[in-house]
Scaffold this active site. Structure first.
Site, PDB file in Angstrom:
ATOM      1  N   ALA A 116       0.846  -1.206   0.000  1.00 10.85           N
ATOM      2  CA  ALA A 116       0.000   0.000   0.000  1.00 10.85           C
ATOM      3  C   ALA A 116       0.873   1.244   0.000  1.00 10.85           C
ATOM      4  O   ALA A 116       1.360   1.674   1.052  1.00 10.85           O
ATOM      5  CB  ALA A 116      -0.931  -0.027   1.201  1.00 10.85           C
ATOM      6  N   SER A 124       3.212   8.335  -8.456  1.00  7.71           N
ATOM      7  CA  SER A 124       4.547   8.098  -9.003  1.00  7.71           C
ATOM      8  C   SER A 124       5.650   8.491  -8.025  1.00  7.71           C
ATOM      9  O   SER A 124       6.731   7.897  -8.054  1.00  7.71           O
ATOM     10  CB  SER A 124       4.714   8.893 -10.305  1.00  7.71           C
ATOM     11  OG  SER A 124       3.793   8.444 -11.251  1.00  7.71           O
ATOM     12  N   ARG A 259     -10.453 -15.546 -42.276  1.00  6.72           N
ATOM     13  CA  ARG A 259     -10.743 -14.699 -43.437  1.00  6.72           C
ATOM     14  C   ARG A 259      -9.825 -15.008 -44.615  1.00  6.72           C
ATOM     15  O   ARG A 259      -9.724 -14.223 -45.569  1.00  6.72           O
ATOM     16  CB  ARG A 259     -10.571 -13.220 -43.065  1.00  6.72           C
ATOM     17  CG  ARG A 259     -11.587 -12.748 -42.049  1.00  6.72           C
ATOM     18  CD  ARG A 259     -11.311 -11.303 -41.717  1.00  6.72           C
ATOM     19  NE  ARG A 259     -12.021 -10.891 -40.518  1.00  6.72           N
ATOM     20  CZ  ARG A 259     -11.879  -9.706 -39.956  1.00  6.72           C
ATOM     21  NH1 ARG A 259     -11.050  -8.815 -40.478  1.00  6.72           N
ATOM     22  NH2 ARG A 259     -12.570  -9.387 -38.897  1.00  6.72           N
ATOM     23  N   LEU A 332      -8.366  -6.103 -37.207  1.00  5.95           N
ATOM     24  CA  LEU A 332      -9.630  -6.829 -37.346  1.00  5.95           C
ATOM     25  C   LEU A 332     -10.817  -5.911 -37.613  1.00  5.95           C
ATOM     26  O   LEU A 332     -11.900  -6.378 -37.995  1.00  5.95           O
ATOM     27  CB  LEU A 332      -9.899  -7.680 -36.099  1.00  5.95           C
ATOM     28  CG  LEU A 332      -8.918  -8.829 -35.858  1.00  5.95           C
ATOM     29  CD1 LEU A 332      -9.384  -9.704 -34.705  1.00  5.95           C
ATOM     30  CD2 LEU A 332      -8.730  -9.682 -37.105  1.00  5.95           C
ATOM     31  N   GLU A 357       3.051  -0.120 -10.630  1.00  2.00           N
ATOM     32  CA  GLU A 357       4.461  -0.425 -10.338  1.00  2.00           C
ATOM     33  C   GLU A 357       5.417   0.511 -11.086  1.00  2.00           C
ATOM     34  O   GLU A 357       6.487   0.109 -11.521  1.00  2.00           O
ATOM     35  CB  GLU A 357       4.773  -1.896 -10.622  1.00  2.00           C
ATOM     36  CG  GLU A 357       3.875  -2.777  -9.791  1.00  2.00           C
ATOM     37  CD  GLU A 357       4.468  -4.082  -9.360  1.00  2.00           C
ATOM     38  OE1 GLU A 357       5.684  -4.252  -9.473  1.00  2.00           O
ATOM     39  OE2 GLU A 357       3.691  -4.907  -8.890  1.00  2.00           O
ATOM     40  N   GLU A 361       6.353   6.379 -18.139  1.00  2.24           N
ATOM     41  CA  GLU A 361       7.147   7.625 -18.106  1.00  2.24           C
ATOM     42  C   GLU A 361       8.199   7.573 -16.992  1.00  2.24           C
ATOM     43  O   GLU A 361       9.326   8.037 -17.159  1.00  2.24           O
ATOM     44  CB  GLU A 361       6.229   8.846 -17.872  1.00  2.24           C
ATOM     45  CG  GLU A 361       5.311   9.209 -19.033  1.00  2.24           C
ATOM     46  CD  GLU A 361       4.047   8.356 -19.089  1.00  2.24           C
ATOM     47  OE1 GLU A 361       3.881   7.459 -18.229  1.00  2.24           O
ATOM     48  OE2 GLU A 361       3.233   8.569 -20.005  1.00  2.24           O
TER      49      GLU A 361
HETATM   50  C1  LIG Z   1      -5.603  -1.705 -11.078  1.00  2.00           C
HETATM   51  C2  LIG Z   1      -4.581  -0.969 -10.260  1.00  2.00           C
HETATM   52  C3  LIG Z   1      -3.901  -1.648  -9.251  1.00  2.00           C
HETATM   53  C4  LIG Z   1      -2.983  -0.964  -8.439  1.00  2.00           C
HETATM   54  N1  LIG Z   1      -2.361  -1.636  -7.395  1.00  2.00           N
HETATM   55  C5  LIG Z   1      -1.594  -0.929  -6.513  1.00  2.00           C
HETATM   56  C6  LIG Z   1      -1.062  -1.547  -5.323  1.00  2.00           C
HETATM   57  O1  LIG Z   1      -1.247  -2.745  -5.078  1.00  2.00           O
HETATM   58  N2  LIG Z   1      -0.376  -0.769  -4.456  1.00  2.00           N
HETATM   59  C7  LIG Z   1      -0.144   0.549  -4.677  1.00  2.00           C
HETATM   60  O2  LIG Z   1       0.478   1.184  -3.851  1.00  2.00           O
HETATM   61  N3  LIG Z   1      -0.617   1.169  -5.808  1.00  2.00           N
HETATM   62  C8  LIG Z   1      -1.333   0.469  -6.710  1.00  2.00           C
HETATM   63  N4  LIG Z   1      -1.849   1.082  -7.845  1.00  2.00           N
HETATM   64  C9  LIG Z   1      -1.555   2.487  -8.081  1.00  2.00           C
HETATM   65  C10 LIG Z   1      -0.499   2.718  -9.165  1.00  2.00           C
HETATM   66  O3  LIG Z   1       0.746   2.222  -8.750  1.00  2.00           O
HETATM   67  C11 LIG Z   1      -0.480   4.232  -9.477  1.00  2.00           C
HETATM   68  O4  LIG Z   1      -1.692   4.525 -10.146  1.00  2.00           O
HETATM   69  C12 LIG Z   1       0.730   4.614 -10.319  1.00  2.00           C
HETATM   70  O5  LIG Z   1       1.895   4.543  -9.558  1.00  2.00           O
HETATM   71  C13 LIG Z   1       0.594   6.046 -10.896  1.00  2.00           C
HETATM   72  O6  LIG Z   1       0.289   6.928  -9.872  1.00  2.00           O
HETATM   73  P1  LIG Z   1      -0.919   7.983 -10.027  1.00  2.00           P
HETATM   74  O7  LIG Z   1      -2.125   7.220 -10.453  1.00  2.00           O
HETATM   75  O8  LIG Z   1      -1.020   8.785  -8.766  1.00  2.00           O
HETATM   76  O9  LIG Z   1      -0.502   8.900 -11.229  1.00  2.00           O
HETATM   77  P2  LIG Z   1       0.503  10.165 -11.206  1.00  2.00           P
HETATM   78  O10 LIG Z   1       1.733   9.843 -10.417  1.00  2.00           O
HETATM   79  O11 LIG Z   1      -0.261  11.357 -10.810  1.00  2.00           O
HETATM   80  O12 LIG Z   1       0.884  10.250 -12.740  1.00  2.00           O
HETATM   81  C14 LIG Z   1      -0.058  10.677 -13.718  1.00  2.00           C
HETATM   82  C15 LIG Z   1       0.640  10.667 -15.065  1.00  2.00           C
HETATM   83  O13 LIG Z   1       1.776  11.559 -15.035  1.00  2.00           O
HETATM   84  C16 LIG Z   1       2.958  10.856 -15.384  1.00  2.00           C
HETATM   85  N5  LIG Z   1       4.073  11.374 -14.567  1.00  2.00           N
HETATM   86  C17 LIG Z   1       4.151  11.433 -13.227  1.00  2.00           C
HETATM   87  N6  LIG Z   1       5.341  11.950 -12.836  1.00  2.00           N
HETATM   88  C18 LIG Z   1       6.036  12.195 -13.982  1.00  2.00           C
HETATM   89  C19 LIG Z   1       7.340  12.719 -14.232  1.00  2.00           C
HETATM   90  N7  LIG Z   1       8.165  13.092 -13.258  1.00  2.00           N
HETATM   91  N8  LIG Z   1       7.724  12.852 -15.537  1.00  2.00           N
HETATM   92  C20 LIG Z   1       6.901  12.467 -16.557  1.00  2.00           C
HETATM   93  N9  LIG Z   1       5.657  11.963 -16.369  1.00  2.00           N
HETATM   94  C21 LIG Z   1       5.233  11.826 -15.093  1.00  2.00           C
HETATM   95  C22 LIG Z   1       2.671   9.397 -15.057  1.00  2.00           C
HETATM   96  O14 LIG Z   1       3.483   8.535 -15.806  1.00  2.00           O
HETATM   97  C23 LIG Z   1       1.209   9.279 -15.424  1.00  2.00           C
HETATM   98  O15 LIG Z   1       1.070   9.073 -16.799  1.00  2.00           O
HETATM   99  C24 LIG Z   1      -2.724   0.412  -8.683  1.00  2.00           C
HETATM  100  C25 LIG Z   1      -3.384   1.083  -9.724  1.00  2.00           C
HETATM  101  C26 LIG Z   1      -4.304   0.426 -10.495  1.00  2.00           C
HETATM  102  C27 LIG Z   1      -5.021   1.189 -11.585  1.00  2.00           C
END
Ligand SMILES: Cc1cc2nc3c(=O)[nH]c(=O)nc-3n(C[C@H](O)[C@H](O)[C@H](O)COP(=O)(O)OP(=O)(O)OC[C@H]3O[C@@H](n4cnc5c(N)ncnc54)[C@H](O)[C@@H]3O)c2cc1C
Length: 380
Positions: A116, A124, A259, A332, A357, A361
């Site tokens: 978590a 990120s 096809r 398709l 994970e 980016e």
């Molecule tokens: C189905 C699912 C399962 C998940 N399971 C877990 C889990 O078990 N445990 C857990 O802790 N989390 C989990 N997550 C969360 C996931 O790890 C986060 O959604 C992910 O790390 C991105 O964080 P964010 O959604 O806050 O996006 P943000 O960090 O806000 O990023 C939004 C966008 O901006 C880009 N971005 C961010 N910073 C930069 C940068 N410095 N330079 C360029 N681009 C950037 C990102 O690549 C992304 O495209 C899960 C998410 C989903 C959808």
């Protein structure tokens, strides 16, 4: 010499995983439409069948290596969208194994532990985490407050490894982890989240409200070692992404054949139609990305910590899954967007691997820092 050759024992385990994925596929379709229902620990067809994940973990002599094999088994299972046997371990288990004391490991080694980290406003970059633990001198407990979102295995796990800020009795502050067991007062698991893809996967938000945790549950590993668990899991996520991509390619090949368009590997470009040529390009992207996964796992087997290679495999796998599932839909045509079509689910399921994970980016930033020799502070 780099050698990714698989032994006949490994090939048999991968075949078993493929066979089980084919059976699990129809359950995957059901749970894709019933997100509130959690799939059982194992499906009826799993009865008496060996669990290929356990076989891969326990394989000894006669294997080309458990780490490559484990990835390839997960690759097969994700091709079916759901496993016949539920996963015994979460990423929280890897943290426990990596940084907990022997007593802590002994206590929770048979628990399933979710990880978590993510919060509203902190995905990120873990530096933005706001969940905080303060120490109560009177009881010797930590008091945890905060919210975690999108946590995998939230409902099915026995405990969560929670990443948190801490304020110690001496006033020092920092980032740490706590193991919070299910049933602890003040720890609530929310309902299943409605998602674009991997809808059959258990994903919920967690809430910690004055949640009191014994000092023994403080997992004190340094933050860098704790985060190193992703070097193991990221190539695995690349392998899972490519399992979905493979399923999309296999389905598309079959539909094209119906096809009258056969994919011929022998002829040159001039002997191929445009559709077959585009299919082969997608398949080449799949093969190239799978090699990055195998290389990262191969390095691990040789006790080389593959930080950059792990990010390359995750970035390549996630990107390939997006490109291939979308490319197959284009090949398709509109029919592929039907809900009755396997490809539609592959397209939705394939998206997540470039998000969790560490999004694509973020992986590209890690790779660029390594190539250009920048620190995280210098290139962000
Ligand atoms: C189905 C699912 C399962 C998940 N399971 C877990 C889990 O078990 N445990 C857990 O802790 N989390 C989990 N997550 C969360 C996931 O790890 C986060 O959604 C992910 O790390 C991105 O964080 P964010 O959604 O806050 O996006 P943000 O960090 O806000 O990023 C939004 C966008 O901006 C880009 N971005 C961010 N910073 C930069 C940068 N410095 N330079 C360029 N681009 C950037 C990102 O690549 C992304 O495209 C899960 C998410 C989903 C959808």
């Amino acid at each position: 010499m780099i050698d990714f050759e698989l032994t006949s024992k490994d090939q048999e385990i991968i075949r078993l995983a493929h066979e089980q994925a084919e059976i699990a596929r129809r359950y995957g379709d059901y749970y894709d439409k019933h997100e509130d229902e959690l799939p059982p620990d194992q499906f009826p067809e799993a009865e008496g069948r060996p669990n290929p994940i356990v076989l891969a973990e326990e394989t000894g002599d006669g294997s080309s290596g458990p780490r490559i094999l484990h990835s390839l088994v997960m690759h097969e299972i994700y091709g079916g969208g759901l496993a016949l046997h539920r996963a015994r371990w979460g990423l929280g288990n890897t943290v426990l194994q990596t940084v907990a004391t022997p007593d802590q490991f002994e206590k929770w080694k048979n628990h399933t532990i979710a990880i978590a980290i993510t919060e509203p406003g902190a995905g990120s970059d873990p530096a933005d985490i706001r969940t905080t633990a303060t120490f109560d001198r009177e009881t010797g407990e930590w008091i945890l407050n905060g919210e975690k979102i999108f946590i995998s295995q939230a409902q099915s796990a026995d405990a969560a490894m929670v990443f948190s800020r801490f304020i110690a009795p001496d006033g020092s502050r920092g980032m740490t982890t706590f193991l919070v067991e299910k049933g602890t007062a003040g720890f609530t698991v929310g309902p299943q989240l409605k998602k674009l893809g991997i809808r059959s996967h258990d994903t919920c938000n967690l809430l910690f409200e004055d949640c009191r945790i014994p000092e023994f549950n403080h997992i004190k590993g340094d933050f860098k070692s704790t985060m190193s668990v992703f070097n193991d899991s990221r190539p695995m996520v690349g392998a899972m992404a490519l399992g979905v991509a493979r399923a999309a390619l296999d389905f598309t090949r079959q539909k094209l054949a119906e096809r009258g368009i056969e994919i011929d590997y022998r002829g040159g470009m001039r002997s191929r139609c445009a559709i077959a040529d585009r299919f082969l390009r997608l398949e080449a992207a799949y093969e190239a990305a799978l090699l990055t996964v195998m290389r990262s796992k191969w390095l691990e087997q040789r006790d080389v910590a593959p930080k950059v290679e792990a990010s390359i495999a995750k970035a390549a796998g996630g990107k390939a899954a997006r490109r291939i599932t979308q490319g197959c839909i284009e090949l398709l045509g509109p029919e592929a967007l039907s809900e009755d079509h396997r490809l539609e689910r592959c397209f939705r399921d394939g998206r997540i691997f470039d998000i969790y994970e560490g999004a694509g980016e973020i992986q590209r930033l890690i790779i660029a820092r390594a190539i250009l020799d920048y620190t995280a502070r210098e290139l962000r």
